[in-house]
Design an enzyme around this catalytic site. Structure first.
Site, PDB file in Angstrom:
ATOM      1  N   ASP A  18      48.022  29.986  54.689  1.00  0.00           N
ATOM      2  CA  ASP A  18      48.354  31.312  54.150  1.00  0.00           C
ATOM      3  C   ASP A  18      48.073  31.393  52.644  1.00  0.00           C
ATOM      4  OD1 ASP A  18      49.180  33.952  54.317  1.00  0.00           O
ATOM      5  OD2 ASP A  18      51.287  33.509  54.703  1.00  0.00           O
TER       6      ASP A  18
ATOM      7  N   HIS B  22      47.678  41.176  60.003  1.00  0.00           N
ATOM      8  CA  HIS B  22      49.012  40.576  59.939  1.00  0.00           C
ATOM      9  C   HIS B  22      49.943  41.468  60.759  1.00  0.00           C
ATOM     10  CE1 HIS B  22      47.340  38.313  56.636  1.00  0.00           C
ATOM     11  NE2 HIS B  22      48.502  37.833  56.234  1.00  0.00           N
TER      12      HIS B  22
ATOM     13  N   GLU C  48      55.171  39.292  61.148  1.00  0.00           N
ATOM     14  CA  GLU C  48      55.669  38.314  60.156  1.00  0.00           C
ATOM     15  C   GLU C  48      57.089  38.760  59.780  1.00  0.00           C
ATOM     16  OE1 GLU C  48      53.663  38.421  56.328  1.00  0.00           O
ATOM     17  OE2 GLU C  48      54.276  36.367  55.834  1.00  0.00           O
TER      18      GLU C  48
HETATM   19  N1  ADE Z   1      49.165  38.475  51.349  1.00  0.00           N
HETATM   20  C1  ADE Z   1      49.071  37.183  51.073  1.00  0.00           C
HETATM   21  N2  ADE Z   1      49.858  36.473  51.886  1.00  0.00           N
HETATM   22  C2  ADE Z   1      50.457  37.348  52.724  1.00  0.00           C
HETATM   23  C3  ADE Z   1      51.382  37.246  53.795  1.00  0.00           C
HETATM   24  N3  ADE Z   1      51.874  36.069  54.203  1.00  0.00           N
HETATM   25  N4  ADE Z   1      51.789  38.379  54.397  1.00  0.00           N
HETATM   26  C4  ADE Z   1      51.319  39.549  54.005  1.00  0.00           C
HETATM   27  N5  ADE Z   1      50.454  39.708  53.017  1.00  0.00           N
HETATM   28  C5  ADE Z   1      50.020  38.619  52.369  1.00  0.00           C
HETATM   29 ZN    ZN Z   2      48.758  35.982  55.249  1.00  0.00          ZN
END
Ligand code: ADE
Ligand code: ZN
Length: 336
Positions: free
Chosen positions: A278, A197, A200
């Site tokens: 997600d 990730h 975000e």
């Molecule tokens: N764990 C579960 N969903 C997540 C997300 N969108 N961003 C970071 N960690 C996560």
């Molecule tokens: Zn995620």
């Protein structure tokens, strides 16, 4: 021609960004709480849904980790994953790459074996009964230490043949990818693929780090890359897959409104974007809901939807012959 909804469901798709713990629907949370004699701080399913109002990632994570407390046995993990596969099959998902967070469970005394054996049992059943293939992505929790990530990788050792990749999730801000440089290098040396990730909530610099320091093959989310034109050009030139999650972006306030979602700008910029759910139980929709919501909000064409579905297939970790088979199946639907 049929409805947009029908077209989306018929398109063969891969889901590349799905946290299995995030597919825990309130009904199953109640059932598992009762089966395992665990108290939960909600009186009803409606009460749970009402608690799902988040203003940022951390708000969500606090509730998500608490919810996972009802998952105790191998059977619980199998039931959880089977419920996801049923929903995914109904949405036209032909292949799913599923993230799981072992530390969320091992830190409260559940064995790594119970978690993964339950998931693997569901994966085998889903392939036999629903025709969905799947791979596992072991995700490290980035708010925990590098040492804890190494311990988790060591616990996974007996199951390495059954794990396709490692990932990196949880609280992004303050936990840059470089914190896990050595554990990602170790995972790579074991033959695992890498994803993380990035972008975000974190800045474009975290996306650069995920690429340059971790050497990832996919970026999960990546929205904030758009703030850095040179990074966008690089991601496009490298054909880097971004696993974008529109309803998650809305619920976690990464975007204020789906009408402002950048999915079409990403496509126009030549980015290899995909659409994913997600944590569908928390964000109000599975993969087809995400395609539909963003298609309606941004006026995506059927050609755009076909491109998104193809990106999900070319961005997955399956071997080339299976990728080619799924691409041909997408073309068959697209030219129906
Ligand atoms: N764990 C579960 N969903 C997540 C997300 N969108 N961003 C970071 N960690 C996560
Ligand atoms: Zn995620």
């Amino acid at each position: 021609m049929g409805t947009l909804e029908g077209f989306i469901r018929r398109l063969p798709k891969a889901e590349l960004h799905l946290h299995i713990e995030g597919s825990l629907e309130p009904e199953l949370m109640f059932a598992l709480a009762e089966r395992n004699g665990i108290a939960i701080p909600y009186a009803s399913v409606e009460d749970v849904r009402a608690a799902y109002a988040f203003s940022n990632l951390q708000d969500f994570l606090d509730i998500y980790y608490a919810g996972a407390g009802v998952l105790q046995t191998e059977a619980d993990f199998r039931d959880l994953a089977m419920a996801y596969f049923e929903r995914a099959a109904a949405d036209g998902v032909v292949h799913a790459e599923i993230m799981f967070d072992p530390q969320t469970h091992t830190d409260r005394g559940i064995t790594f074996g119970a978690v993964i054996e339950g998931l693997l049992a569901a994966m085998t059943e889903a392939e036999a009964r629903l025709g969905i293939t799947s791979l596992l992505i072991l995700s490290f929790l980035r708010h925990l230490s590098e040492a804890a990530a190494f311990e988790t990788l060591a616990m996974a050792e007996p199951w390495l043949e059954r794990i396709a990749a490692v990932g990196l999730d949880s609280s992004e801000l303050g936990h840059p990818p470089a914190k896990f440089a050595r554990v990602f290098a170790a995972a790579r040396a074991k033959g695992l693929k890498l994803t993380a990730h990035a972008g975000e909530e974190g800045p474009p610099a975290y996306v650069h780090e995920a690429l340059d320091v971790l050497g990832v093959e996919r970026i999960d989310h990546g929205n904030r890359a758009l703030e850095d034109p040179a990074l966008v050009a690089r991601l496009a030139a490298e054909g880097m897959t971004l696993t974008v999650c529109p309803l998650s972006n809305l619920k976690l306030c990464v975007v204020d409104d789906l009408a402002a979602h950048p999915i079409d700008r990403m496509l126009v910029a030549g980015l290899k974007v995909t659409v994913n759910s997600d944590d569908p139980a928390y964000f109000g929709g599975y993969v087809a809901d995400n395609y539909r919501a963003v298609a309606e909000a941004r006026g995506l064409t059927r050609a755009d939807l076909v491109q998104l579905a193809k990106n999900s297939i070319t961005g997955c970790f399956l071997p080339p012959d299976e990728v080619a088979r799924h691409l041909a199946a997408i073309d068959a639907v697209a030219h129906d």
